[in-house]
Design an enzyme around this catalytic site. Structure first.
Site, PDB file in Angstrom:
ATOM      1  N   ARG A  10     -36.480 -44.990 -98.421  1.00 52.34           N
ATOM      2  CA  ARG A  10     -37.799 -44.348 -98.496  1.00 52.34           C
ATOM      3  C   ARG A  10     -38.374 -44.270 -99.924  1.00 52.34           C
ATOM      4  O   ARG A  10     -39.555 -44.550-100.111  1.00 52.34           O
ATOM      5  CB  ARG A  10     -37.770 -42.959 -97.863  1.00 52.34           C
TER       6      ARG A  10
ATOM      7  N   GLY B 104     -45.722 -37.525 -86.307  1.00 47.82           N
ATOM      8  CA  GLY B 104     -46.303 -37.534 -87.653  1.00 47.82           C
ATOM      9  C   GLY B 104     -46.321 -36.171 -88.309  1.00 47.82           C
ATOM     10  O   GLY B 104     -46.918 -35.998 -89.366  1.00 47.82           O
TER      11      GLY B 104
ATOM     12  N   GLU C 213     -44.542 -36.715 -79.583  1.00 46.82           N
ATOM     13  CA  GLU C 213     -43.311 -37.485 -79.822  1.00 46.82           C
ATOM     14  C   GLU C 213     -42.938 -37.500 -81.302  1.00 46.82           C
ATOM     15  O   GLU C 213     -42.932 -38.547 -81.938  1.00 46.82           O
ATOM     16  CB  GLU C 213     -43.458 -38.913 -79.271  1.00 46.82           C
ATOM     17  N   PRO C 214     -42.607 -36.329 -81.864  1.00 49.09           N
ATOM     18  CA  PRO C 214     -42.217 -36.291 -83.275  1.00 49.09           C
ATOM     19  C   PRO C 214     -40.826 -36.875 -83.518  1.00 49.09           C
ATOM     20  O   PRO C 214     -39.993 -36.894 -82.601  1.00 49.09           O
ATOM     21  CB  PRO C 214     -42.211 -34.795 -83.587  1.00 49.09           C
ATOM     22  N   GLY C 215     -40.585 -37.361 -84.725  1.00 52.37           N
ATOM     23  CA  GLY C 215     -39.269 -37.860 -85.117  1.00 52.37           C
ATOM     24  C   GLY C 215     -38.828 -37.103 -86.356  1.00 52.37           C
ATOM     25  O   GLY C 215     -37.992 -36.204 -86.302  1.00 52.37           O
ATOM     26  N   ARG C 216     -39.496 -37.437 -87.479  1.00 54.15           N
ATOM     27  CA  ARG C 216     -39.145 -36.860 -88.778  1.00 54.15           C
ATOM     28  C   ARG C 216     -38.992 -35.332 -88.724  1.00 54.15           C
ATOM     29  O   ARG C 216     -38.029 -34.766 -89.235  1.00 54.15           O
ATOM     30  CB  ARG C 216     -40.276 -37.201 -89.757  1.00 54.15           C
TER      31      ARG C 216
ATOM     32  N   CYS D 156     -28.998 -54.570-107.068  1.00 47.85           N
ATOM     33  CA  CYS D 156     -29.628 -55.420-108.085  1.00 47.85           C
ATOM     34  C   CYS D 156     -31.108 -55.610-107.776  1.00 47.85           C
ATOM     35  O   CYS D 156     -31.535 -56.685-107.346  1.00 47.85           O
ATOM     36  CB  CYS D 156     -28.895 -56.745-108.190  1.00 47.85           C
ATOM     37  N   GLU D 157     -31.851 -54.564-107.924  1.00 45.80           N
ATOM     38  CA  GLU D 157     -33.301 -54.558-107.722  1.00 45.80           C
ATOM     39  C   GLU D 157     -33.847 -53.514-108.672  1.00 45.80           C
ATOM     40  O   GLU D 157     -33.302 -52.405-108.755  1.00 45.80           O
ATOM     41  CB  GLU D 157     -33.661 -54.087-106.293  1.00 45.80           C
TER      42      GLU D 157
ATOM     43  N   TYR E 116     -35.197 -41.465 -91.070  1.00 46.23           N
ATOM     44  CA  TYR E 116     -35.429 -42.772 -91.691  1.00 46.23           C
ATOM     45  C   TYR E 116     -34.503 -42.999 -92.886  1.00 46.23           C
ATOM     46  O   TYR E 116     -34.875 -43.609 -93.870  1.00 46.23           O
ATOM     47  CB  TYR E 116     -36.912 -42.943 -92.083  1.00 46.23           C
TER      48      TYR E 116
END
Ligand code: ADP
Ligand code: ASP
Ligand code: MG
Length: 872
Positions: free
Chosen positions: A785, A710, A746-749, A821-822, A851
């Site tokens: 995101r 996080g 356990e970081p990711g970002r 198309c959104e 991500y």
């Protein structure tokens, strides 16, 4: 008032700190420093807001939300955690206040939500923040006293005020007598801390000054004390010519007189509460607006000597405006028509703000200050009015106002402004009789993105005399430049730009990952003392080369699905299973079996799984994921704790889990906790670790404590990079207290976000009713995101050499959209890009390494982007 006071009475300076200025330890250190400095010139009164977001919660509770108890529990938790961050014992410092807050839910008045009860609820935020702030400043050796604002500010009941306003949006007496002043001066401490926003009600109990009212509290104290000056310390370095968060080119207004400042705040500049000007103006007390994070910047000064410089000083916007348009033929011949009509507005408790009239039509806007503008009131007003005239209610509208001295003589300079508005439907134009403002009312939807354009047109057409240094200071971007702490990114140099253009020439869309950046982030974490093992959360980006690079740096890998497990073992041949964690959520039981068979450390987070499949877990060891009762993070959707979150075992099930584990023969030797993502306070992990240490000690048999990931990254130019050193210090302090456990993260970002960019090509540039859009050949399918979390990614035009950071005349504002198309397929709105941005230009979306590809999909059958890895 002040004339009763003896000449040798001490001179006070009043300092007001807003919500964001009181929500971190670092800011409180600034408050202490600033107050001590001012104390050299006399006595100091510090007025504080509640911690940011707290009044919103209290307002929901006072409004009778169903989950009031949970919200109170959340507030209790937030203040306790903050006390710990400040090194204070929560129970000792705010225990009683928290008791009062909880007690308000069981107060009999809560059933009817009486106005006095609501005021009491709202008052708690400032009472809490001031109490813990005073305790902290004293703990730093500063001689601070605390006083209850309700002993000094008394609400004043005005004629024709609604009962609501008389409790929840009060004005106060602003004149003091000698006795009041003597008693105030008699408080012994040289520096005092008190609450904004709250006052005593003449009928007893608390009253509040309306949202944002702490500024006004400071102004009242300034007037009552005939202060040297009132300083409003906030999160921007002054009042600007437009909201600087919307218009980065907005200029600092260094000097203003009370009248112009009043007009700017009344018409929408949130930085100062509109009611705060009059008390200071009447008592001739200057107001100064400053930035708590940057006390070295001069800010805005509002006083009587403000220069009378003609020209537009600011443009602001108010939303949620309701227009009532009344049609009647020959109304001007009807004596008393307006009187009849306004009588009806009065009857419904509504006051009118702007008026426009013609031969057959009168259009008015309702005073946005009257909060009673709800559907019911409007409906009954409409019913009454329709007896007298034809009627149309137009809402929601936006009022856009230009403020400045001598508006009438400026009309010839406003041609571009008419042009901008000319394309929209303007419902009402109103020019104030004091010649200080010109207001346009348009549909709220049409007002979107208009302020930056108007601001640019006002400067270009000479209506805003920005070269006049008596009034105008530097732009927000300039000030940010001096304040920005984000170092240049790996791709911000000519060599990499060319390199990326070559990559784009091979085809777009494509992700490019810069391995040296991944390694640099990995090393910064490996160097953190107190952390024993680091795992990389593979879900952020599972590209094989990234996994290999991180394993080579000494990282283990954390997986959340069987497919991820299989992928990492294939990607990194020979990877020992003890270097892998498996932390699934609601996964099929077969995935747990596969992980246990491989010898991977597996984490459980509920009792039901043990009870349903005891034989799967019998004889194995593993970890337990806990939910400490709260979630944190940059967006609601990334909070992974608290009742509403599916993750983690709540503490009230801990005993049941351990009993079940014993029965089954599953040995718990680690605790895991991850409460959310993009949390920027280092104190968060310290608190989690402290709580886990306490729980581990009481359970026994625990070896590892995993405090999750996080860690945030600076997506925006104004974001400071994560303070790893402060984080390390906070963790080391806990480790010293509890040396026996192994600490795991356990970081990711944090490891991969900044290493990745998404390269795309512009498809079309389209101007639609004043909104300019640049389309890309990639959309939300490839980078979800922004759509999912309103996340920010810088957008840069690589072909034209300058991107959002550029601030020359060659820039324009664009909405950046994709081909999906959104309507949510938008990467960013009102982004600053080269004005000549054209189809085929290569565009870069920054900080997309985490991500990005891992969440990408083929919606609309659009292919997935290519992935390139760069190693220099
Ligand atoms: P505090 O919590 O300190 O009272 P506020 O959020 O009430 O702070 O006010 C500060 C905010 O006001 C800024 O972050 C800024 O986005 C907004 N703002 C709106 N208009 C202006 C303006 N013209 N000049 C400066 N700030 C403005
Ligand atoms: N805390 C109050 C609010 O958020 C008052 C203030 O901060 O000015 O509205
Ligand atoms: Mg405010």
């Amino acid at each position: 008032m002040s004339q009763h006071v003896q000449v040798d009475a001490p001179r006070w300076t009043v300092l007001k700190f807003g919500g964001s200025s009181v929500s971190s330890r670092e800011r409180w250190d600034n408050i202490g420093r600033i107050a001590a400095e001012r104390a050299g010139e006399g006595r100091v009164l510090v007025v504080v807001s509640a911690l940011s977001g707290v009044t919103n919660e209290l307002q929901a509770i006072a409004g009778g939300v169903a989950d009031a108890r949970e919200r109170v529990a959340g507030l209790v938790q937030r203040h306790c955690v903050f006390c710990t961050e400040l090194g204070l014992l929560a129970e000792e410092v705010i225990g009683e206040r928290l008791q009062v807050l909880r007690g308000l839910l069981d107060d009999p008045r809560a059933n009817v939500r009486s106005l006095d009860w609501q005021a009491e609820v709202l008052a708690q935020g400032e009472l809490l923040s001031s109490t813990l702030g005073a305790a902290y400043l004293r703990s730093r050796g500063l001689d601070f006293g605390w006083c209850d604002a309700r002993d000094w500010l008394l609400a004043r009941m005005l004629p024709n005020q609604s009962a609501w306003a008389r409790r929840l949006s009060v004005s106060c007496h602003e004149r003091s007598d000698a006795d009041w002043r003597e008693r105030f001066d008699a408080q012994p401490a040289p520096m005092l801390l008190t609450q904004g926003f709250i006052a005593a009600h003449p009928d007893g109990g608390s009253a509040v000054l309306g949202r944002g009212g702490s500024d006004t509290s400071a102004a009242y104290f300034g007037a009552l004390l005939d202060a040297r000056q009132v300083e409003i310390w906030t999160d921007v370095p002054g009042m600007f010519s437009a909201d600087p968060r919307e218009v980065p080119q907005a200029r600092l207004l260094s000097r203003l007189d009370y009248a112009e400042a009043q007009e700017i705040t009344t018409t929408g500049a949130k930085v100062l509460h509109p009611r705060s000007i009059a008390p200071c103006r009447d008592a001739r007390v200057p107001i100064v607006i400053m930035d708590t994070a940057h006390p070295e910047l001069a800010g805005t000064r509002i006083d009587r000597e403000g220069q009378m410089v003609p020209g537009v000083k600011a443009v602001s916007q108010r939303n949620g405006i309701v227009l009532v348009s009344m049609e009647s033929t020959g109304m001007w011949q009807q004596v008393g028509f307006l009187a009849d009509v306004f009588e009806l507005f009065k009857k419904h408790g509504l006051s009118v703000d702007l008026i426009g009239s013609s031969e057959t039509n009168v259009t008015v806007s309702l005073d946005p200050g009257c909060t009673l503008v709800d559907g019911d009131v409007i409906a009954s007003l409409s019913e009454d009015l329709s007896q007298v005239c034809g009627l149309k209610v137009i809402a929601p509208c936006a009022a856009i106002t230009l403020v400045g001295l001598g508006m009438r003589s400026l009309l010839h300079r406003l041609s571009d402004i008419w042009d901008t508005f000319g394309r929209e439907r303007v419902h009402l134009i109103s020019q104030s009789s004091n010649d200080l403002n010109l207001t346009f009312v348009v549909d709220e939807a049409q007002a979107h993105g208009m302020i930056p354009k108007l601001h640019a047109a006002l400067i270009a057409g000479g209506a805003m005399p920005v070269e006049d240094e008596r009034v105008f200071g530097p732009s927000w971007t300039d000030l940010q430049g001096t304040a920005s702490m984000r170092p240049p990114r790996w791709w911000e140099n000519e060599r990499q730009r060319r390199n990326l253009l070559e990559r784009a020439a091979l085809g777009t869309p494509a992700y490019a990952y810069h391995l040296p950046t991944v390694r640099a982030r990995a090393r910064s974490l490996k160097a953190v003392g107190g952390v024993d093992r680091c795992f990389y959360a593979v879900k952020a980006n599972s590209h094989t080369e990234i996994l290999r690079a991180l394993v080579a740096e000494g990282f283990g890998l954390e997986c959340v699905s069987q497919a991820e497990l299989e992928h990492v073992f294939t990607a990194v041949p020979g990877l020992p299973p003890e270097q892998v964690l498996f932390t699934p959520s609601f996964a099929p039981i077969g995935e747990y079996r596969a992980a246990l068979q491989r010898g991977v450390t597996t984490t459980l987070d509920n009792v039901e799984i043990l009870e349903r499949w005891p034989e799967t877990f019998a004889g194995h060891r593993g970890w337990l994921r806990l939910d400490l009762g709260r979630g944190e993070g940059h967006h609601d959707k990334v909070k992974t704790g608290g009742k509403r979150s599916k993750f983690g075992l709540p503490l009230d099930r801990l005993e049941a889990f351990m009993a079940s584990a014993r029965r089954v023969g599953f040995v718990v030797d680690g605790l895991h906790c991850h409460l959310g993502s993009g949390v920027d306070s280092p104190a968060h992990w310290r608190q989690v670790l402290l709580e886990l240490c306490g729980i581990a000690q009481s359970l026994g048999g625990i070896r590892s404590l995993d405090i999750g990931g996080g860690l945030p990254v600076p997506y925006r130019a104004e974001d400071a990079p994560f303070d790893v050193a402060a984080w390390e210090a906070s963790l080391v302090a806990v480790r010293e207290q509890y040396p026996d456990f192994e600490l795991v993260i356990e970081p990711g970002r944090y490891l991969v976000a900044e290493s990745g960019v998404l390269l795309a090509r512009a498809t079309q540039v389209v101007d639609k009713q004043g909104v300019r859009r640049v389309g890309l050949d990639v959309g939300m399918n490839a980078l979800l995101r922004p759509t999912l979390y309103d996340a920010w990614h810088d957008v840069v035009n690589l072909d034209r050499g300058h991107g959002e950071a550029a601030e020359d005349d060659a820039t324009g504002l664009f909405d950046v959209v994709g081909p999906i198309c959104e309507s949510g397929d938008v990467f960013g709105r009102s982004r600053r890009l080269p004005a000549d941005t054209a189809p085929d230009d290569v565009m870069l979306l920054a900080d997309a390494g985490a991500y990005g590809m891992s969440m990408a999909n083929t919606y609309n059958l659009r292919p997935l982007p290519r992935e390139d890895v760069l190693d220099d």
